[in-house]
Design an enzyme around this catalytic site. Sequence first.
Site, PDB file in Angstrom:
ATOM      1  N   ASN A 111      13.845   9.742  15.366  1.00  0.00           N
ATOM      2  CA  ASN A 111      12.887  10.382  15.996  1.00  0.00           C
ATOM      3  C   ASN A 111      11.588  10.747  15.249  1.00  0.00           C
ATOM      4  OD1 ASN A 111      11.900  11.187  18.840  1.00  0.00           O
ATOM      5  ND2 ASN A 111      11.798  13.301  17.527  1.00  0.00           N
ATOM      6  N   THR A 112      11.866  11.495  14.012  1.00  0.00           N
ATOM      7  CA  THR A 112      10.864  11.651  13.325  1.00  0.00           C
ATOM      8  C   THR A 112      10.013  10.528  12.516  1.00  0.00           C
ATOM      9  OG1 THR A 112      12.021  13.835  12.821  1.00  0.00           O
ATOM     10  CG2 THR A 112      10.365  13.046  11.208  1.00  0.00           C
ATOM     11  N   THR A 158       0.673  -1.078  -0.210  1.00  0.00           N
ATOM     12  CA  THR A 158      -0.081  -0.003   0.215  1.00  0.00           C
ATOM     13  C   THR A 158       1.038   1.135   0.097  1.00  0.00           C
ATOM     14  OG1 THR A 158      -0.078  -0.208   2.430  1.00  0.00           O
ATOM     15  CG2 THR A 158      -1.795  -0.872   1.030  1.00  0.00           C
ATOM     16  N   LYS A 183       8.415   4.451   2.593  1.00  0.00           N
ATOM     17  CA  LYS A 183       9.801   4.967   2.190  1.00  0.00           C
ATOM     18  C   LYS A 183      10.253   6.077   3.320  1.00  0.00           C
ATOM     19  CE  LYS A 183       9.984   3.643  -2.652  1.00  0.00           C
ATOM     20  NZ  LYS A 183       8.498   3.407  -2.843  1.00  0.00           N
ATOM     21  N   ASP A 207      14.016   9.726   7.140  1.00  0.00           N
ATOM     22  CA  ASP A 207      14.225  10.949   7.964  1.00  0.00           C
ATOM     23  C   ASP A 207      15.197  10.492   9.226  1.00  0.00           C
ATOM     24  OD1 ASP A 207      13.842  13.716   9.471  1.00  0.00           O
ATOM     25  OD2 ASP A 207      12.296  13.916   8.263  1.00  0.00           O
ATOM     26  N   ILE A 208      15.345  11.308  10.270  1.00  0.00           N
ATOM     27  CA  ILE A 208      15.958  10.831  11.587  1.00  0.00           C
ATOM     28  C   ILE A 208      15.523   9.974  12.209  1.00  0.00           C
ATOM     29  CG2 ILE A 208      17.344  12.999  11.627  1.00  0.00           C
ATOM     30  CD1 ILE A 208      15.470  13.809  14.050  1.00  0.00           C
TER      31      ILE A 208
HETATM   32  P1  BMP Z   1       3.912  -0.083 -11.221  1.00  0.00           P
HETATM   33  O1  BMP Z   1       4.019  -1.544 -11.375  1.00  0.00           O
HETATM   34  O2  BMP Z   1       2.678   0.492 -11.543  1.00  0.00           O
HETATM   35  O3  BMP Z   1       4.945   0.686 -12.054  1.00  0.00           O
HETATM   36  O4  BMP Z   1       4.173   0.283  -9.780  1.00  0.00           O
HETATM   37  C1  BMP Z   1       5.351  -0.075  -8.945  1.00  0.00           C
HETATM   38  C2  BMP Z   1       5.061   0.177  -7.567  1.00  0.00           C
HETATM   39  O5  BMP Z   1       6.605  -0.155  -6.718  1.00  0.00           O
HETATM   40  C3  BMP Z   1       4.876   1.656  -7.073  1.00  0.00           C
HETATM   41  O6  BMP Z   1       3.871   1.877  -5.886  1.00  0.00           O
HETATM   42  C4  BMP Z   1       6.112   2.334  -6.666  1.00  0.00           C
HETATM   43  O7  BMP Z   1       6.057   3.269  -5.574  1.00  0.00           O
HETATM   44  C5  BMP Z   1       7.045   1.225  -6.037  1.00  0.00           C
HETATM   45  N1  BMP Z   1       8.669   1.220  -6.316  1.00  0.00           N
HETATM   46  C6  BMP Z   1       9.036   1.248  -7.749  1.00  0.00           C
HETATM   47  O8  BMP Z   1       8.210   1.235  -8.710  1.00  0.00           O
HETATM   48  N2  BMP Z   1      10.410   1.278  -7.913  1.00  0.00           N
HETATM   49  C7  BMP Z   1      11.138   1.395  -6.629  1.00  0.00           C
HETATM   50  O9  BMP Z   1      12.458   1.467  -7.161  1.00  0.00           O
HETATM   51  C8  BMP Z   1      10.701   1.302  -5.462  1.00  0.00           C
HETATM   52  C9  BMP Z   1       9.257   1.165  -5.336  1.00  0.00           C
HETATM   53  O10 BMP Z   1       8.879   1.098  -4.099  1.00  0.00           O
END
Ligand code: BMP
Length: 250
Positions: A101-102, A62, A95, A98-99
């Site tokens: 704590n954040t 997600t 993804k 950040d540091i």
């Molecule tokens: P799609 O197959 O529709 O291109 O989607 C790829 C999915 O994988 C997206 O959710 C994207 O954020 C994620 N993604 C990517 O495509 N390449 C990366 O290097 C890292 C990813 O998380």
Amino acid sequence: EEKKRLSYQQKFEQAQHSVSKKLLETALAKESNLIASADVTTTKELLELAEKVGPHIIALKTHIDIISDFDYQNTIIPLKEIASKHKFLLMEDRKFADIGNTQELQFTSGVFRITDWADFVTSQVIGGFESLDCFKNVGVVAIIGMSSKGTLTSNNYREEALKIALSHPNVIGGVSQNPIPEEILLFTPGVNLADSGDGKGQQYNTPEHVFKTLHTDFIIVGRGIYKSENPEQAASQYKSAGWNAYLTSL
Ligand code: BMP
């Protein structure tokens, strides 16, 4: 002769983290290495997709912050029910970058409360080793290399990122378009059977390619499934393509 990869069974036996074990166990039970990326923007679409692809996947990925009508009760509670019915895990592709704590606040607070429902999350490792300490109850998939054209994940970056990933006990795997050591699991997005790109920088490979050349463990497919006219059938096709490519690479 090409180097042989470890099987899911062998990886299961050597796995240390409970989430790695769960993923590998699910892969073996469902004969699937497919993760569907649910990049849809409403709760209704998310739940419908999860229900359709559920039988074929080991995890649903997600981007929970793109759901415009997000509501914990109406989005997460039914999503968790579908996940448990069809026996797949929930992977939140947050993804973090950040540091510590954040990241900890982003992981536990706000409306999404990711810590309460995600089985595993993605994180950049740009914040360094200790930035990953906060993800105690989940598995972390570290972003080692990206699939998009012009990414800054150079050889040198990937090498340094891998050092953190391999040494941190919360890390179960990495996202990459290059092979990584077999101690952690390899997750590969940018997989599509029909297209080579999306006109926005994304670069695609086939399941055959990523199993053969990268010895990947899990393929991540977004638009190839959720944009398809029949997502259930598309998930079934990617599942077979991924599983056959895995068997061929053994
Ligand atoms: P799609 O197959 O529709 O291109 O989607 C790829 C999915 O994988 C997206 O959710 C994207 O954020 C994620 N993604 C990517 O495509 N390449 C990366 O290097 C890292 C990813 O998380």
